[in-house]
Write a protein that holds these residues in place. Structure first.
Motif, PDB file in Angstrom:
ATOM      1  N   ALA A  24       4.205   3.951   2.698  1.00 52.80           N
ATOM      2  CA  ALA A  24       5.359   3.563   3.506  1.00 52.80           C
ATOM      3  C   ALA A  24       5.895   4.750   4.303  1.00 52.80           C
ATOM      4  N   LEU A  25       5.989   5.929   3.667  1.00 52.70           N
ATOM      5  CA  LEU A  25       6.478   7.110   4.380  1.00 52.70           C
ATOM      6  C   LEU A  25       5.542   7.490   5.523  1.00 52.70           C
ATOM      7  N   HIS A  26       4.240   7.364   5.299  1.00 54.32           N
ATOM      8  CA  HIS A  26       3.278   7.658   6.362  1.00 54.32           C
ATOM      9  C   HIS A  26       3.479   6.723   7.543  1.00 54.32           C
ATOM     10  N   ARG A  27       3.667   5.438   7.264  1.00 60.40           N
ATOM     11  CA  ARG A  27       3.876   4.485   8.354  1.00 60.40           C
ATOM     12  C   ARG A  27       5.164   4.800   9.115  1.00 60.40           C
ATOM     13  N   LEU A  28       6.189   5.203   8.395  1.00 57.32           N
ATOM     14  CA  LEU A  28       7.433   5.587   9.068  1.00 57.32           C
ATOM     15  C   LEU A  28       7.220   6.789   9.980  1.00 57.32           C
ATOM     16  N   ARG A  29       6.501   7.799   9.485  1.00 53.76           N
ATOM     17  CA  ARG A  29       6.287   9.009  10.292  1.00 53.76           C
ATOM     18  C   ARG A  29       5.505   8.706  11.564  1.00 53.76           C
ATOM     19  N   THR A  30       4.576   7.791  11.464  1.00 54.87           N
ATOM     20  CA  THR A  30       3.727   7.487  12.614  1.00 54.87           C
ATOM     21  C   THR A  30       4.265   6.345  13.471  1.00 54.87           C
ATOM     22  N   GLY A  31       5.391   5.745  13.052  1.00 62.18           N
ATOM     23  CA  GLY A  31       5.955   4.644  13.810  1.00 62.18           C
ATOM     24  C   GLY A  31       5.159   3.356  13.704  1.00 62.18           C
ATOM     25  N   ALA A  32       4.358   3.230  12.667  1.00 59.58           N
ATOM     26  CA  ALA A  32       3.484   2.066  12.521  1.00 59.58           C
ATOM     27  C   ALA A  32       4.177   0.953  11.750  1.00 59.58           C
ATOM     28  N   ASP A  33       3.721  -0.256  11.987  1.00 59.37           N
ATOM     29  CA  ASP A  33       4.246  -1.441  11.316  1.00 59.37           C
ATOM     30  C   ASP A  33       3.882  -1.423   9.830  1.00 59.37           C
ATOM     31  N   PHE A  34       4.805  -1.902   8.993  1.00 62.15           N
ATOM     32  CA  PHE A  34       4.531  -2.021   7.563  1.00 62.15           C
ATOM     33  C   PHE A  34       4.814  -3.436   7.059  1.00 62.15           C
ATOM     34  N   THR A  35       5.166  -4.344   7.955  1.00 63.21           N
ATOM     35  CA  THR A  35       5.579  -5.665   7.495  1.00 63.21           C
ATOM     36  C   THR A  35       4.419  -6.464   6.911  1.00 63.21           C
ATOM     37  N   ALA A  36       3.213  -6.280   7.436  1.00 59.92           N
ATOM     38  CA  ALA A  36       2.080  -7.005   6.855  1.00 59.92           C
ATOM     39  C   ALA A  36       1.861  -6.573   5.407  1.00 59.92           C
ATOM     40  N   GLU A  37       1.972  -5.259   5.137  1.00 61.13           N
ATOM     41  CA  GLU A  37       1.831  -4.765   3.774  1.00 61.13           C
ATOM     42  C   GLU A  37       2.979  -5.258   2.891  1.00 61.13           C
ATOM     43  N   ALA A  38       4.202  -5.269   3.438  1.00 65.47           N
ATOM     44  CA  ALA A  38       5.346  -5.746   2.665  1.00 65.47           C
ATOM     45  C   ALA A  38       5.177  -7.226   2.311  1.00 65.47           C
ATOM     46  N   HIS A  39       4.690  -8.003   3.248  1.00 58.81           N
ATOM     47  CA  HIS A  39       4.450  -9.428   2.998  1.00 58.81           C
ATOM     48  C   HIS A  39       3.420  -9.603   1.881  1.00 58.81           C
ATOM     49  N   ALA A  40       2.322  -8.854   1.963  1.00 60.17           N
ATOM     50  CA  ALA A  40       1.276  -8.948   0.943  1.00 60.17           C
ATOM     51  C   ALA A  40       1.783  -8.467  -0.409  1.00 60.17           C
ATOM     52  N   LEU A  41       2.633  -7.445  -0.417  1.00 57.90           N
ATOM     53  CA  LEU A  41       3.212  -6.959  -1.669  1.00 57.90           C
ATOM     54  C   LEU A  41       4.133  -8.010  -2.288  1.00 57.90           C
ATOM     55  N   HIS A  75       8.589  -6.600 -14.695  1.00 59.04           N
ATOM     56  CA  HIS A  75       8.177  -5.196 -14.648  1.00 59.04           C
ATOM     57  C   HIS A  75       9.289  -4.306 -15.192  1.00 59.04           C
ATOM     58  N   GLY A  76      10.498  -4.460 -14.647  1.00 60.50           N
ATOM     59  CA  GLY A  76      11.657  -3.760 -15.183  1.00 60.50           C
ATOM     60  C   GLY A  76      12.043  -2.486 -14.475  1.00 60.50           C
ATOM     61  N   ASP A  77      11.158  -1.918 -13.664  1.00 60.81           N
ATOM     62  CA  ASP A  77      11.486  -0.693 -12.914  1.00 60.81           C
ATOM     63  C   ASP A  77      10.641  -0.662 -11.643  1.00 60.81           C
ATOM     64  N   LEU A  78      10.637  -1.775 -10.934  1.00 62.82           N
ATOM     65  CA  LEU A  78       9.718  -1.915  -9.806  1.00 62.82           C
ATOM     66  C   LEU A  78      10.275  -1.257  -8.551  1.00 62.82           C
ATOM     67  N   HIS A  79       9.468  -0.412  -7.952  1.00 61.04           N
ATOM     68  CA  HIS A  79       9.759   0.190  -6.656  1.00 61.04           C
ATOM     69  C   HIS A  79       8.422   0.546  -6.023  1.00 61.04           C
ATOM     70  N   LEU A  80       8.457   1.053  -4.805  1.00 61.75           N
ATOM     71  CA  LEU A  80       7.204   1.288  -4.082  1.00 61.75           C
ATOM     72  C   LEU A  80       6.309   2.287  -4.803  1.00 61.75           C
ATOM     73  N   GLY A  81       6.894   3.225  -5.529  1.00 69.20           N
ATOM     74  CA  GLY A  81       6.095   4.196  -6.266  1.00 69.20           C
ATOM     75  C   GLY A  81       5.361   3.616  -7.454  1.00 69.20           C
ATOM     76  N   GLN A  82       5.658   2.370  -7.820  1.00 69.28           N
ATOM     77  CA  GLN A  82       4.963   1.694  -8.911  1.00 69.28           C
ATOM     78  C   GLN A  82       3.935   0.696  -8.381  1.00 69.28           C
ATOM     79  N   THR A  83       3.543   0.862  -7.135  1.00 64.01           N
ATOM     80  CA  THR A  83       2.565  -0.037  -6.524  1.00 64.01           C
ATOM     81  C   THR A  83       1.426   0.783  -5.924  1.00 64.01           C
ATOM     82  N   LEU A  84       0.245   0.179  -5.884  1.00 65.02           N
ATOM     83  CA  LEU A  84      -0.929   0.813  -5.296  1.00 65.02           C
ATOM     84  C   LEU A  84      -1.617  -0.187  -4.358  1.00 65.02           C
ATOM     85  N   ARG A  85      -1.951   0.271  -3.159  1.00 58.63           N
ATOM     86  CA  ARG A  85      -2.814  -0.537  -2.296  1.00 58.63           C
ATOM     87  C   ARG A  85      -4.235  -0.051  -2.502  1.00 58.63           C
ATOM     88  N   THR A  86      -5.077  -0.924  -3.020  1.00 55.20           N
ATOM     89  CA  THR A  86      -6.423  -0.536  -3.415  1.00 55.20           C
ATOM     90  C   THR A  86      -7.346  -0.457  -2.209  1.00 55.20           C
TER      91      THR A  86
END
Length: 485
Positions: free
Chosen positions: A240-257, A331-342
């Motif tokens: 997510a931070l990489h997409r922010l730095r590059t100005g790229a869309d992240f909504t497709a990944e958010a939808h899939a997540l 899960h109980g402590d879910l945030h982006l750091g607890q996810t992996l895109r394989t």
């Protein structure tokens, strides 16, 4: 006799004498009192250790070995910690020097170096060998999935950056999480992935081996879990931070997540008991949130002007009387750091132990699934506020896309329960304010921005998700409303 041989003899004699520890730590105590507070996973930073005693001790290497691997469970002021200490003749090889805890000057360990055993590849490999061959060793029991194929002795390396636990990566095949602060009962990070694997959910790596401690008068304590290592995966937070730095869309990944999270929640609800929340349970839930708010306001002065407005979210939850709300294992402590895109582009969820600071019994209690959803929505806001300039449109679009993806799987958008969602987002923001105030004051502005927003009177939802009819094309999230700077 050489000095090294003499040290080996003392080490062997100490093993034969039952390690010479009893309830005390002997020559290890002063060095552990100095070393423990400096560890990232130690919860008692900044205070002097009072009680320090041995709960159990087991040597994982046989007598006559040139080095020792001492497994300890310690009572540290009422908390139980797991340590794996290497013991060998001094001085340590240069590669192990950073792992040094201390050198004993007297007693059975005189002349020997004591060090963090996980930093020694030979000792770390021994843990995997124990997991490959189930059985017991003193209070320790090693177990595994009989269908799993665990290779022999792949090279171990520590995973950097962890805080509450320690992990070892073996080659590119497996990762072993070693819990540092432990308690009686099955850890959710073993229990829930096993339940999901049995249910056929592939969104979570299935445990292949684990080890526990069996102590008199206590439930077993989960000490470590071995799971497949998802080589080449992208950490959700870093992506997510990489997409922010590059100005790229992240909504497709958010939808899939969102879809992946919904699949996990659905599988957990099917595999483990769920309960319906009635008025009494909902009132207790809201009261707990209100109490956490009051405690945080006493500790974090910046939050006090917003306390009354924030309390309104919890009052509204109590007034809702829990209509239509169910609780399940989450899960109980879910945030982006607890996810992996394989590597195949799918999402996986990891680290199911919940918030480590909470008692284990609380972490194993069913809760509304919206708690996990609120955690991810807050994580999008954290990512956006780490970007300069702040990217509110990016966060808003990701939040919307995640909820739409969740609804695409479950048939219900989390935003259709605004009272429940607002209460959990508020509770999460209050937790974040307390955490940042204690550990990262420079980040306090992130939850405070959410607290200011959430303390305002709630506005009616601006829209309602329209789900596609069966057989229609998959939803495609809309792109960001404006380019990111």
């Amino acid at each position: 006799m050489s000095e090294a041989a003499s040290a080996r003899d003392r080490l062997t004699a100490d093993r034969a004498a039952g390690l010479g520890l009893g309830l005390g730590l002997g020559p290890l105590e002063p060095m552990l009192r100095a070393w423990l507070p400096a560890q990232r996973w130690f919860a008692g930073k900044g205070r002097t250790i009072g009680r320090l005693r041995t709960i159990s001790a087991a040597e994982l290497l046989p007598p006559g070995s040139a080095a020792g691997l001492l497994h300890l469970l310690l009572d540290v002021d009422g908390d139980c910690y797991q340590l794996l200490l290497g013991i060998r003749p001094s001085p340590l090889p240069p590669a192990l020097a950073p792992a040094l805890i201390g050198r004993a000057e007297q007693g059975p360990y005189a002349g020997l170096a004591v060090y963090e055993g996980l930093g020694d590849p030979r000792l770390a490999s021994l843990l995997l060998e124990r997991l490959r061959s189930p059985g017991t060793l003193g209070p320790l029991r090693f177990d595994r999935d009989p269908a799993a194929v665990i290779p022999e002795a792949p090279t171990p390396r520590p995973l950097s950056g962890e805080q509450t636990n320690s992990s070892l990566i073996y080659g590119d095949s497996y990762i072993l999480k070693i819990f540092r602060r432990v308690g009686p009962g099955v850890n959710p990070d073993l229990e829930l992935p096993r339940a999901l694997a049995a249910a056929g959910c592939a969104r979570v790596p299935a445990p292949v081996a684990w080890y526990e401690a069996e102590l008199p008068g206590s439930e077993p304590l989960t000490l470590g879990v071995l799971q497949p290592y998802l080589r080449g995966s992208d950490d959700g937070w870093q992506l997510a931070l990489h997409r922010l730095r590059t100005g790229a869309d992240f909504t497709a990944e958010a939808h899939a997540l969102g879809r992946a999270t919904a699949e996990v929640h659905s599988a957990l609800a099917g595999a483990l008991p769920t309960v319906a929340l009635g008025p009494e349970q909902t009132a207790r839930l809201a009261a707990g949130m209100t109490a956490r708010l009051a405690a945080t306001a006493r500790e974090v002065p910046a939050l006090r002007p917003y306390e009354a407005g924030l309390r309104g979210a919890f009052d509204a939850l109590a007034a809702s009387r829990g209509t239509g709300v169910s609780a399940q294992r989450i899960h109980g402590d879910l945030h982006l750091g607890q996810t992996l895109r394989t590597t195949d582009g799918s999402w996986a969820l990891i680290d199911f132990e919940g918030e480590p600071a909470r008692p284990l019994a609380d972490r194993r209690r069913p809760e509304p699934a919206v708690r996990d959803i609120a955690g991810i929505l807050r994580s999008f806001d954290y990512a956006a506020r780490s970007h300069r300039p702040f990217a509110p449109a990016w966060a808003d679009d990701c939040r919307a896309a995640f909820c739409e993806g969740y609804a695409r799987t479950t048939g219900r958008d989390p935003r259709e329960d605004p009272v429940l969602l607002r209460a959990y987002e508020t509770d999460k923001a209050v937790y974040e304010a307390r955490y940042e105030s204690r550990h990262r004051p420079d980040w306090l502005h992130v939850p405070m921005a959410a607290i200011r927003r959430l303390s305002e009177p709630q506005r009616p939802p601006s829209h309602r998700t329209q789900l596609p009819a069966p057989g229609s094309p998959t939803l495609h999230p809309k792109p960001p409303r404006r380019p990111l700077a």
